[in-house]
Every structure is written in C-alpha cells, then in structure tokens.
Design a protein around this motif. Structure first.
Motif, PDB file in Angstrom:
ATOM      1  N   VAL A  72       0.844  -1.202   0.000  1.00 46.63           N
ATOM      2  CA  VAL A  72       0.000   0.000   0.000  1.00 46.63           C
ATOM      3  C   VAL A  72       0.881   1.255   0.000  1.00 46.63           C
ATOM      4  CG1 VAL A  72      -1.758   1.299   1.263  1.00 46.63           C
ATOM      5  CG2 VAL A  72      -1.898  -1.189   1.162  1.00 46.63           C
ATOM      6  N   ARG A 111       0.929   4.151  -2.680  1.00 48.79           N
ATOM      7  CA  ARG A 111       0.684   5.520  -2.218  1.00 48.79           C
ATOM      8  C   ARG A 111       1.769   6.477  -2.710  1.00 48.79           C
ATOM      9  NH1 ARG A 111      -0.417   9.634  -0.896  1.00 48.79           N
ATOM     10  NH2 ARG A 111      -1.270  10.621   0.955  1.00 48.79           N
ATOM     11  N   SER A 143      -5.118   4.039  -2.853  1.00 47.36           N
ATOM     12  CA  SER A 143      -4.484   3.701  -1.588  1.00 47.36           C
ATOM     13  C   SER A 143      -4.796   4.754  -0.530  1.00 47.36           C
ATOM     14  CB  SER A 143      -2.969   3.547  -1.767  1.00 47.36           C
ATOM     15  OG  SER A 143      -2.444   4.641  -2.468  1.00 47.36           O
ATOM     16  N   TYR A 199      -8.208   3.908   0.775  1.00 46.28           N
ATOM     17  CA  TYR A 199      -8.033   2.694   1.591  1.00 46.28           C
ATOM     18  C   TYR A 199      -7.563   3.055   3.000  1.00 46.28           C
ATOM     19  CZ  TYR A 199      -5.901  -1.932   2.706  1.00 46.28           C
ATOM     20  OH  TYR A 199      -5.536  -3.115   3.276  1.00 46.28           O
ATOM     21  N   SER A 238       1.369   1.026   6.466  1.00 40.88           N
ATOM     22  CA  SER A 238       1.739   1.744   5.246  1.00 40.88           C
ATOM     23  C   SER A 238       2.063   3.202   5.549  1.00 40.88           C
ATOM     24  CB  SER A 238       0.635   1.641   4.195  1.00 40.88           C
ATOM     25  OG  SER A 238      -0.438   2.471   4.551  1.00 40.88           O
TER      26      SER A 238
END
Lengths: 219, 244
Positions: free
Chosen positions: A40, A44, A55, A58, A105
């Motif tokens: 992720v 990103r 992302s 998310y 992440s």
C-alpha cells in the motif's frame, strides 16, 4: 491470590491454548499486515495517480472507522462474497491484517519521506538504478525511522487481537470468557490473562529494542 | 567544434509558474574547467542540475557528445554514470563505511569485481588523503573529509564530466582549502569540470571560462581574466563589485 493460583492450576491449559491463538493470530497479522502495508505504501508513493488515490482512500477509510466495526463488517460480509467456506477465525484474521496494513503503510511512508532528499539525489547522481536507490540507499536509512513506530504498531496489533473474542475466536481473551463463565471468577481470570498479555508485550518490546540498537550501529 | 562534450541549447526550467532558467545556451569542451557565478536564486544550481537531469528541463536541448539527452527514451541512469556530481551538503551515505560509499555504484551498476573496486577506491582515497578512514563511518568525518569522500565517490564511476554545486559553501572556513585543493588537482588532471561557486579567487585561478548567470540567463561569459577585470554586462559589474 490463593484463588488465582488455584484457577491457574485448574485452567492453565485453557489459558495456554488461548495464548497460542493470540500468538498465531498476532504473527499472521503482523507479517501479512506488514507485507500488505509495504504494498500500500508503494502504491501511495508511486507515480500512478489512480493507485495514489485508491491507496489514499483505503488508508483513510481504515483509519477513520473503528476496528470493531471492521471486524463485524468482514465477519458478516466476507463469507457472502467469497465462493468458498470461510471460518469466523479466517474472516477476523483478514480484517485484522487489512486494518494493520493501513497503519503500517503510513509508518513506512513517513519513514521513507524522512530520509533526506539529498540522499536520493546523491544516489541517482552516481547512476544507481531506481531499484538500487531504494534498496541500497533509502530503505536501509528509512528502516531506522520505521522500526520504533512499527514496534508500537506490533504491540497494538497483539492487543487488538483481543477484540476477536467478540466472535469467540480462540485466543487469550476468549479463554478468559470461557473460564469466567465456568467459574464466575471474573477478576481472577482477568488478572491471569492480563499478566500473560503484559509479559508477551514486554518481551516483544524488549526484542524490538534490541533489534533497533543493532541497526543503530552506524550512527 | 569536435571536442565539445556538452552543448546546451535554449535551456529553460520552470517550477510551477516560476521560470528559473529562461533560455541558457552554451557549450563545454572536453577538459574545460567552467565556473558558474552569479547571485543567489539566479538559476546557477538549476542550470547545473539540468546537466545530469536531476531536474528535467522544461524546454531546450542538452547534447552530451552529440547525443540529445533530453529525449524521452534516454536511459537516464546510464547517462548519469558518466556525469559525476558533488553537492553542497555532501550527501554521503551515513549507513555505509567510507569504502562502501565509494564501491557501491561501481559494483552494482558497472559489475566491477569487489576486489578490483576496492583497490580502485583505495587508490582514490590515497589521492585525497583519506586512506586511513576507509573503514570509518561518515559520522566520524569532518565536513571537509565528507566532501572529499563525496568527490571520490563520484570519481569511482570514472565520469567524463564532474559537476560541483557550491562544494565549499557548507564547510567551516578552515576546511575550504583542502576541498578546493582536491578540485584544483582534478582540474589539472584534465577532467571536464563545471563548478558553481562563490569562491571568486578560486574560480579565477582554475577556470578556463567563467559563466555569469543571473535572472535565469547567461548574462556574460568569458575567460576569467576578462570577466574579473573588465566585465561588460551591468549586472556582472554590479555583482562583482559586491563580492570582490
């Protein structure tokens, strides 16, 4: 105190099997959560705008909703969308992994961004390929920023697995519920479970400190 | 000219709405030492950083030995291996020993065997007086030593051009000399050098040519003697009267 000792003598197997559950659920969550989190983070930070946005959404959704709600959501929703049988435990683990990946992440992204811009430029200027810039110059330095925060995230993941007890998935908090309902010794069983959680996390944090110190050798 | 190594044509670079370079044109010959001087914010660094594509030019062309390096399908990493760069803030890799800093790129990107890369690195360290620091980590080096290391790290790739972006501006005064000494030696050895600097005396001593960049254009260029004694452009005169 006396009661706690007796309780432990009689139900240690239940607590230990609960600990086993907590351990494997934590291990899977930490491992898969970290791997997914890296992915992720890459999405990103990458150049593809669509993946950036995806992302971003998310991460924001997972950080902006309660973890208990996410567990319910996956527990109810996941079996409906997958074409095969899925145990409650599997649904919960998937939810924990996904939740953890959002936090990981962001930790990784922050760690990479904290590496001085000059390091990127120097690495590029000597002709390193993009992969080598990342793996040889940026990531080894980013790890030092990432590790302390990641350690905290691991510990909160371990504690977060206790929420799985809501669904009677076999872990430590569930074993408290079982013992408590069999004996009505709520405080005593809670104390035992609490001590186990504490020892587990204490050990984990000491291990991570050790690892951190080994990585700091060059500073 | 046949021995031209870099040719810059109408180079422009904008950051958002701000146009930093407004059309620079010049050519650099093989073995030439070119100093770039001018006021802060005038576009000197951007000009230099465009030469190894750390900044992508917005417009214009740069040719390296006749090849257009601003075209889209160029292998930028391959090109950068031929162009060394030294930064104001050293940018040595703190997580590697001095030796590893130097051998990293030759081993990874040029596939030179480790033993050979080490040998070459030691020879380079000898040239800049850092032999005894080979196994140290950069945190133990002084600013001057770090900058000498970063010069050697660039040289290890055997570049054809060396770019220096204010290499002594972040140094304590007593360390400026040792770094300028290394750059001076390099100039004598025949290396093509483009150096952005505020060390006017040094620029005058080592340069074959001086570029004066201000407001995003090369206002004036010429031999150091002419530039420093009888500049023509009013902005050059004003700048030099303030710094000399």
């Amino acid at each position: 105190m006396d009661k706690i000792v007796k309780l432990w003598a009689k139900y240690s197997a239940v607590f230990l099997s609960g600990l086993g559950g907590t351990l494997w659920i934590s291990a899977v969550t930490v491992l898969c959560g970290t791997l997914l989190g890296m992915l992720v983070a890459l999405m990103r930070m990458g150049r593809c705008k669509a993946l950036n946005t995806l992302s971003d959404i998310y991460i924001e959704v997972l950080r902006g909703t309660p973890i208990l709600l996410q567990l319910y959501f996956f527990w109810i929703g996941l079996p409906k969308i997958v074409p095969f049988e899925l145990s409650d435990t599997a649904c919960i683990v998937v939810a924990l992994v996904i939740n953890s990946s959002a936090y990981v992440s962001e930790i990784i992204r922050a760690g990479i961004n904290a590496v001085d811009k000059g390091q990127w430029e120097a690495a590029k200027s000597i002709g390193l390929s993009n992969t080598h810039v990342m793996t040889r110059v940026i990531l080894p330095q980013a790890v030092k920023n990432i590790l302390p925060a990641l350690g905290n995230e691991f510990i909160s993941t371990v504690k977060g697995t206790s929420l799985a007890s809501v669904f009677f998935v076999g872990e430590l908090m569930t074993s408290y519920k079982s013992v408590q309902s069999a004996t009505f010794l709520a405080l005593q069983s809670l104390t035992i479970v609490g001590v186990i959680y504490f020892m587990l996390n204490f050990l984990l944090s000491k291990l991570l400190k050790l690892l951190e110190r080994r990585l700091m050798v060059s500073d | 000219m046949t021995n031209e190594i870099l040719r810059v044509e109408n180079l422009k670079k904008s950051f958002g709405k701000l146009e930093v370079l407004k059309g620079a044109t010049t050519a650099i010959r093989q073995g030439e030492v070119v100093s770039v001087i001018g006021p802060s914010g005038g576009g000197k660094s951007t000009f230099l950083r465009c030469l190894n594509l750390l900044e992508q030019p917005t417009e214009g062309r740069i040719y390296f030995k006749g090849q257009d390096i601003t075209q889209k399908n160029l292998d930028i990493c391959q090109y950068r291996r031929k162009i060394g760069m030294v930064f104001q803030s050293f940018n040595v890799f703190p997580h590697m020993s001095v030796l590893e800093n130097i051998t990293l790129a030759p081993i990874l990107e040029k596939k030179i065997p480790k033993a050979q890369a080490t040998e070459e690195a030691m020879a380079l360290l000898g040239r800049v007086g850092l032999t005894d620091k080979a196994d140290e980590y950069p945190r133990k080096l002084s600013g001057g030593q770090k900058q000498r290391l970063s010069i050697v790290r660039a040289l290890a790739m055997r570049p054809e051009v060396m770019l220096f972006d204010e290499p002594t501006s972040a140094l304590d005064p007593e360390m400026v000399k040792e770094v300028l000494g290394v750059i001076g030696d390099l100039a004598k050895s025949g290396m093509t050098i483009v150096i952005v600097t505020h060390e006017m005396a040094f620029a005058r001593k080592i340069s074959d040519r001086v570029l004066f960049i201000s407001d995003g254009v090369i206002k004036e260029e010429g031999s150091p003697d002419v530039m420093f004694t009888c500049p023509r452009d009013p902005s050059t005169i004003r700048f030099l009267s303030m710094v000399l």
